[in-house]
Every structure is written in C-alpha cells, then in structure tokens.
Write an enzyme that holds these catalytic residues in place. Structure first.
Site, PDB file in Angstrom:
ATOM      1  N   SER A   1     -17.586  -6.072  20.470  1.00  0.00           N
ATOM      2  CA  SER A   1     -16.745  -6.905  19.626  1.00  0.00           C
ATOM      3  C   SER A   1     -16.249  -8.129  20.399  1.00  0.00           C
ATOM      4  O   SER A   1     -17.047  -8.842  21.001  1.00  0.00           O
ATOM      5  CB  SER A   1     -15.586  -6.074  19.057  1.00  0.00           C
ATOM      6  OG  SER A   1     -14.868  -6.783  18.088  1.00  0.00           O
TER       7      SER A   1
ATOM      8  N   ASP B   1     -22.376  -5.746   9.522  1.00  0.00           N
ATOM      9  CA  ASP B   1     -21.209  -5.973  10.379  1.00  0.00           C
ATOM     10  C   ASP B   1     -20.686  -7.403  10.217  1.00  0.00           C
ATOM     11  O   ASP B   1     -21.420  -8.380  10.389  1.00  0.00           O
ATOM     12  CB  ASP B   1     -21.610  -5.717  11.832  1.00  0.00           C
ATOM     13  CG  ASP B   1     -20.420  -5.767  12.773  1.00  0.00           C
ATOM     14  OD1 ASP B   1     -19.315  -6.136  12.347  1.00  0.00           O
ATOM     15  OD2 ASP B   1     -20.604  -5.428  13.954  1.00  0.00           O
TER      16      ASP B   1
END
Length: 641
Positions: free
Chosen positions: A415, A467
């Site tokens: 991330s 995502d």
C-alpha cells in the site's frame, strides 16, 4: 441533490433521501398506533379508576396525534419518491412537509412529558394500562432522541455559508465582491475539512510536518468537493450505477479488445519467476503491519503464539526504534516470516508518516541519474527520505553488508508502504545498483512518467483485482467525480430505486444491461450544482467535456505507479462477498494505462487487504506449480484452476 435548504441553511441530505427513513418510521409508528388503539379498546372499561380520566384522555389524544404524524410521514415518503436525482422539481413541497413534521415533535414531547408525570403521580389503574403508558412514553422519547441524532449527522458545517445572490445570479456580482466571497468560502471549507481530519487523526502528534500535512490534505478535500452540490446518498447512487455500467461495458467487449498481445516464452518464464518472488516477499511486507494483522489472520491462536514475546524484554539483544509494545510487533514478525532473532540487525516501527502520505502534492527528486523530469508524490517521498537518511547516515546498511556481504538488497512494502519502498529503492539505486523492489498494491499517483519508465528495470508491482489504491490519484478521482455526475444526470430513475437495485446487484449479481445506466452520447447541459453554492458557480474547474482523466484541468500533475505491474484478476466469482479469493485467476503483465480509471465493485476495498492478497498469491503459485505442464491459453492471461 442538491442538499435541502431548511431554516436558512443547507443540510447534507436531499429531498429524495427520506424514503427509507420514512418507511422505517411509518413501520414503527403504525405498529405503535395499533398497539395504543388495541390497549385503549381492550382496557377502556378498566379506566374508571382514580386518575383514569386523565389516562383515557392521554390515550385518545395520543391516538389522534399518532394518526396525524403517520399521515404527515406518509406524505413525506410519497413526495420523496417523486422526480429524479437531478430533477427535484416534483419534490418542491418537501420543505413545508418537513416543517410540519418537525412542528409535530413539540406536542409529542409535551404529551410524553405529561404521560410520564401522570404515571409518576401514581395513578391507581390496571397494571397493563400503566405498563402500556410507560412503554408509550419510552418510545416517544426514543423517537425524539433518534431524530436529534439524525439532525446532528446531516448537519453541514458549511450550510450556513450561502451568499445571498442578487436576482440576476452570482455572475453579476462585481469582481471584488465575488473574489471576497469565493475566498471566504474556500477558507471556511478548508477549515472545516482540517477540523474533520484532525478529529479523525487525533492520536497523531502536533509537530510542524503534521500541521502542514493537515492543511495540505484539507485543501485537497475542500477543492475536490467545491464544484458540486452532492450529498452522500448521491455518491452512493452514482457508484451503484457506475458499477453496473462498467460491468456492462466489460461484458460487451470483444475478445480482441481484451487481449492486447501474446507473450513469448521468455515473458512467461519471467512471470513465473517474479510470481515466486512476490509470493516469498509478500510475507515480509505483511509482517510490517505487526501484531494487529497477525491476530486478525490467526484469531484463535495468534495471541497465544505471540503472548510470550509481548511480555519478554529483549531490547538488549537487538536495535529497536520507536513506539511501545515493540516486542508484540517483533513477535508477530517472527511468526509471520519464520525468521529468528539473530536474523535481524535493526528494527524500527516509526509510523508518523501516515498523514504526510495523504498529501497529494508532488515535488522534484534530486537523483544522481540521467533521468529527466524526476517528480514524485511529496508525502510519500518525505517518508522514503526519512528511511533513506536512517539507512545511510546511521550506517545501518553498511553494518548489514559487513555482517552478510553475500546477501542482496531487496526492499518490499504494501500500500502506501509500497510507494515508500519504491521511492526508497530509486534513491538507493546509485549506491546499491543491484537493489530490487517488490511493491504490493502501490498507489498510482507516485512517479512522473520518466521515473515510472526508469523504475521498470528493478521494481515489480503486484495488483489484485479491482483494488482501488493502485488506481487512486487526483486525476482519477476527478475523472470518477465526472463519471458519477454524468451517470446520475442521464438516469431517469428515482434515487430509492437506484439504491435498491444497486444493493441487489452487489449482493446477488444479475444482468447489468437490464439496470439503469448512462444514456448514449451527449454531455451535461447544466451543471449539477446547488442553486446557491458560490463555490460551485464560481469554480473554473467545472468542465465535463472529456472522458479522459488526463484532459481534466488540475493543478496536480499526472503521476504513475512504479515498475512493471503483475495483475492478478479473478476469473468468475465465488460469491459477491466471499472472504476467500475465487478458485481461478488470470495472471498477466499489465500496462499502467489499465489502471487509469477507478473500477467500482464490492471487492475494490477488500482486494487491497494484505491477508486477501496473501491468500490469492498462495492460490496462484500453488496452482501454477500444479499446472506447470499445462498449455497456456488466452494470450497474455494464464488461467489457473
């Protein structure tokens, strides 16, 4: 849409948002009314006791009052069902109905107070009647309290910042007045967002860097929402429509539109090797989350496994930096990676850069390389620069290579940590030319185009499904806002139907072509703005003439994800909200342009979770190993069962 104006201020709720709360209140009120009526009809013969006349009068008035409230709420629901999101005309009587409904709270509160007082005086009547009165009083006050909570939730701090436009409209203000009003509203909007962010991040320190990050993030959010008059339910309806539209477009694509090229054998071999590397290094990226993720992944045994480490002090055995409860974090790292204490040279849990990562501004990078136009995400580059200084200036890397010179340097992260890892790798490229990076679910808005191309020789990124983070950038958010506005402007269904069908589609699937989507062709003819929003009417950024996010005017330059990208995409579904990845995936090298739009779906957030990504990698690697002798099909995609 737009937000309703009541008592001279705008509220964060639209006139078509009252269908579901109204139906719920009707359900409660009708049951309540039936119960009170039954109580009165069955037990009115028992009200000849002392004080019974008062209770009889109380029940009769309450029955009448509830009937009036039920009628008013029914009218509110019926009116709220009319029109569409962008056509509030049929709902113009809503404000008057709401004034009537709010006015009815006064006699309801007075009557509930009188009922409580009469019961308190000890009226000697049938116990059933007394208990019924007590329940009625309790329900009345619960309803009043619930309404007060809802009012607080839909309160818009900027709702009172509406400027009184002259009859000719805001554009007929002179330039000085317009500029003053616009600057004042922008300052107010930024201040409100800064207060919200400080409240959400109340545990973060108050140093200078944090204050700058607060201001920068608040300015970004206030700018993003300044040129529309959206309420939260409008965004939800737009996302529901947009998801169906995207699925419809994908289902109607021809096979040659999906497959762009066929990989050679060397590419497939490289893909297999990099998948194995990703599978190996993902455990280290996940370990950086410490004990919370480990406990989440092992809810029944995790605490027992690391409990001893939490209570054990080993600070003299290794170099630990930052925060409390480091031994719990360290214990979870050992369990996740399978390493031993002696394998670690330095461990740091410095975690104060999370807010600076949200700052979407970019800054130039001073790199000792021949790449031109080196720009990167400002907040993440600051975090990477902090780690770089620790590694180089404190001699941590030199110490590591003096102990284990045969090892190579690999940097990993997930991330925002993947973004920091990628930038750190670029910074270390000159002193350590063999450095490699594996970035799992990195943010899209990270590197300039030249740096993105430069990083492809030593950085590999991995993205799962839809995502949202690898598709998240300022330009993509602006594009998403435009597409939401278009799709709700072109939809002729009322909002409550959009939300109902959207929920059904998310939960149970269906055929998106049968659901309302954007009409073919045409641009917005009128801005979807609040009638009195000066920020909206005065915004120069209102432009919806293009579908391309790159053509959107923005003060933020376009940034791209790092390195080459491996995309794991689910083939088929095993349930709309399955906690486990589907049985089959397509695995391919993808170009960054495939992540230039935000995709809407129930897994756009869960696909980003590190535990879901680890399960997907486990499944893909094991299945590809089992099918190593199977011929590949589908061009650039390799399906594994």
């Amino acid at each position: 849409m737009p937000g309703m104006v009541l008592f001279g201020r705008r509220w964060a709720i639209a006139s078509d948002d009252l269908v579901f709360p109204g139906v719920f209140e009707l359900f409660v009120r009708v049951l309540w009314w039936i119960g009170i009526l039954t109580l009165y009809l069955v037990h009115r013969g028992k009200l000849d006791c002392p004080g019974g006349v008062l209770l009889s009068s109380y029940l009769i008035v309450l029955i009448i009052l509830l009937a009036v409230i039920i009628g008013t709420v029914s009218a509110i629901v019926c009116v709220s069902m009319k029109g569409t999101i962008c056509n509030p005309g049929p709902r113009k009587s809503m404000s008057k109905l709401l004034y009537v409904r709010l006015a009815l709270f006064l006699p309801e509160m007075v009557w509930a107070s009188l009922g409580a007082a009469w019961i308190e005086d000890g009226v000697q009547c049938d116990r059933t009647v007394g208990n019924g009165i007590i329940a009625t009083v309790a329900v009345s006050w619960i309803t009043v309290a619930s309404t007060a909570v809802i009012i607080v939730i839909v309160f818009d701090p900027l709702g009172g910042k509406m400027a009184p436009y002259p009859p000719a409209g805001p554009h007929h203000l002179d330039s000085h007045e317009s500029s003053q009003l616009l600057n004042g509203l922008k300052t107010a909007a930024t201040s409100v967002w800064e207060t919200r962010i400080k409240f959400l991040c109340c545990c973060i320190g108050k140093d200078d860097r944090t204050r700058v990050a607060f201001s920068s993030t608040a300015e970004l959010f206030s700018t993003y929402f300044s040129d529309t008059d959206l309420v939260p339910s409008d965004i939800a309806a737009g996302l529901a429509l947009l998801h169906q539209q995207q699925d419809n477009i994908r289902n109607n694509q021809e096979p040659d539109q999906v497959v762009s090229h066929s990989p050679g054998s060397s590419q497939e071999a490289d893909l297999d090797a990099e998948l194995e590397n990703c599978h190996h290094y993902m455990q280290f990226a996940a370990a950086a989350y410490g004990w919370p993720l480990y406990i989440y992944r092992n809810p029944f045994t995790g605490l027992c496994r690391i409990g001893g480490d939490c209570c054990r002090s080993r600070t003299t055995d290794y170099d630990l930096v930052g925060g409390d409860q480091l031994t719990c974090h360290f214990g979870s790292i050992l369990q996740t990676t399978g390493l031993q204490y002696r394998d670690f040279i330095h461990v740091s849990f410095h975690d104060k850069d999370i807010l600076t990562d949200l700052s979407a501004e970019s800054e130039p990078l001073d790199l000792e390389c021949e790449v031109q136009d080196c720009w990167a995400h400002k907040g993440i580059s600051q975090a990477a620069r902090y780690v770089y200084r620790r590694l180089i200036n404190d001699g941590i890397l030199s110490q590591a290579f003096s102990i284990a010179p045969e090892y190579r340097l690999v940097i990993v992260g997930h991330s925002l940590g993947a973004g920091a890892a990628a930038l750190l790798t670029i910074m270390l490229r000159n002193p350590y030319p063999q450095v490699r990076c594996y970035a799992f679910s990195p943010p899209r808005g990270l590197l300039s185009k030249s740096l993105c191309e430069y990083s492809k020789t030593f950085i590999v990124s991995l993205v799962l499904g839809k995502d949202v983070i690898p598709r998240l950038s300022v330009t993509n958010l602006e594009d998403l806002k435009r597409r939401i506005l278009r799709v709700i402007a072109h939809c002729n269904k009322p909002k409550y139907k959009i939300l109902l069908r959207g929920c059904w589609y998310e939960l149970f699937g269906g055929h998106p072509e049968d659901l309302p989507t954007e009409l073919d062709g045409g641009d917005l003819t009128q801005p979807l703005l609040g009638e009195r929003s000066l920020l909206a009417h005065g915004s120069p950024a209102y432009s919806f003439s293009s579908d391309s996010p790159l053509e959107s005017p923005s003060k933020y330059p376009p940034l791209y994800p790092p390195g080459r990208i491996i995309h794991l995409e689910e083939v088929g579904t095993s349930g709309r909200f399955s906690c486990y990845p589907a049985a089959r995936y397509s695995v391919k090298w993808s170009h960054e342009s495939e992540f230039s739009k935000i995709l809407i779906g129930p897994k756009m957030l869960t696909d980003h979770m590190p535990d879901i990504l680890m399960r997907a990698l486990d499944s893909v690697v094991s299945d590809r190993a089992a099918c190593v002798s199977c011929p590949t099909q589908g061009g650039s995609s390799v399906d594994v069962a």
